[in-house]
Design a protein around this motif. Structure first.
Motif, PDB file in Angstrom:
ATOM      1  N   VAL A  92      55.388 120.485  18.050  1.00  0.00           N
ATOM      2  CA  VAL A  92      55.482 119.568  19.185  1.00  0.00           C
ATOM      3  C   VAL A  92      55.687 120.351  20.480  1.00  0.00           C
ATOM      4  CG1 VAL A  92      56.878 117.729  20.226  1.00  0.00           C
ATOM      5  CG2 VAL A  92      56.274 117.620  17.787  1.00  0.00           C
ATOM      6  N   LEU A  96      53.583 120.158  23.977  1.00  0.00           N
ATOM      7  CA  LEU A  96      54.157 119.371  25.059  1.00  0.00           C
ATOM      8  C   LEU A  96      55.160 120.086  25.960  1.00  0.00           C
ATOM      9  CD1 LEU A  96      54.713 115.962  23.216  1.00  0.00           C
ATOM     10  CD2 LEU A  96      52.907 116.543  24.847  1.00  0.00           C
ATOM     11  N   VAL A 162      51.939 112.630  20.815  1.00  0.00           N
ATOM     12  CA  VAL A 162      51.565 113.822  21.590  1.00  0.00           C
ATOM     13  C   VAL A 162      50.331 113.518  22.438  1.00  0.00           C
ATOM     14  CG1 VAL A 162      50.651 116.175  21.407  1.00  0.00           C
ATOM     15  CG2 VAL A 162      52.605 115.490  19.995  1.00  0.00           C
TER      16      VAL A 162
END
Length: 198
Positions: A92, A96, A162
């Motif tokens: 993740v 991000l 996402v």
């Protein structure tokens, strides 16, 4: 003695030019002239190195995918294989997190590519291949926490979050507070994975 070829360098300039123009104006308004201008080259050189704008776009898909995979690999390399939850968080983070290797134009470019995937079959095939590989990687990371049976649905939900953050940040800048996307999705992952531990 002949000069060495600069073909690859020129192609890279052109692909970077498309990304710059596309992140500001979208794909439809990224003309060959605008791409050439952003690349610091003549339109003739763009036509020499690529048959059309779509060919440039397909190379950009590959390059953005490679950048993303490199970012994921670098984050995963810092963790032990048995740190299943940390590895999901690293995935993740790779997509991000802000930081020196974050690239907002790449995010805007990816969102534009996803829109073009709806319209153009060739772009859809390339986009789907990248998304499928990324989702499979996340699914394997999630499976280490919850088992294979539940991993696909959970990974798909996290991956959709996402991708949703990509769309929000590219199409409505400032709507999502800077630096919150990764932490929010990691909290989502923790909640989902804690409730589903195998």
């Amino acid at each position: 003695m002949p000069r060495p070829s600069n073909t690859e360098e020129r192609r890279q300039q052109i692909v970077a030019g498309l990304l710059r123009v596309m992140s500001e104006r979208g794909y439809e308004r990224a003309s060959v002239n605008e791409i050439a201008k952003a690349a610091g080259l003549s339109p003739g050189l763009v036509h020499y190195h690529f048959s059309d704008k779509q060919e440039i776009l397909l190379v950009l898909v590959e390059q953005l995918a490679a950048r993303g995979r490199a970012r994921v690999a670098a984050k995963l390399a810092k963790l032990a294989p048995e740190d299943a939850r940390g590895r999901v968080d690293a995935f993740v983070d790779a997509f991000l997190s802000l930081g020196p290797d974050a690239d907002t134009s790449a995010v805007a470019g990816w969102v534009t590519i996803s829109a073009e995937a709806i319209r153009q079959p060739e772009v859809r095939a390339a986009y789907e291949q990248v998304v499928r590989a990324d989702l499979e990687q996340l699914e394997s990371l999630v499976a280490a926490s919850v088992g294979k049976r539940k991993a696909r649905a959970l990974a798909a939900g996290l991956f959709a979050a996402v991708q949703g953050y990509f769309v929000l940040s590219a199409s409505a800048p400032g709507l999502v507070p800077a630096g919150t996307a990764a932490n929010t999705v990691k909290r989502m992952a923790a909640g989902v994975l804690d409730g589903e531990e195998a």
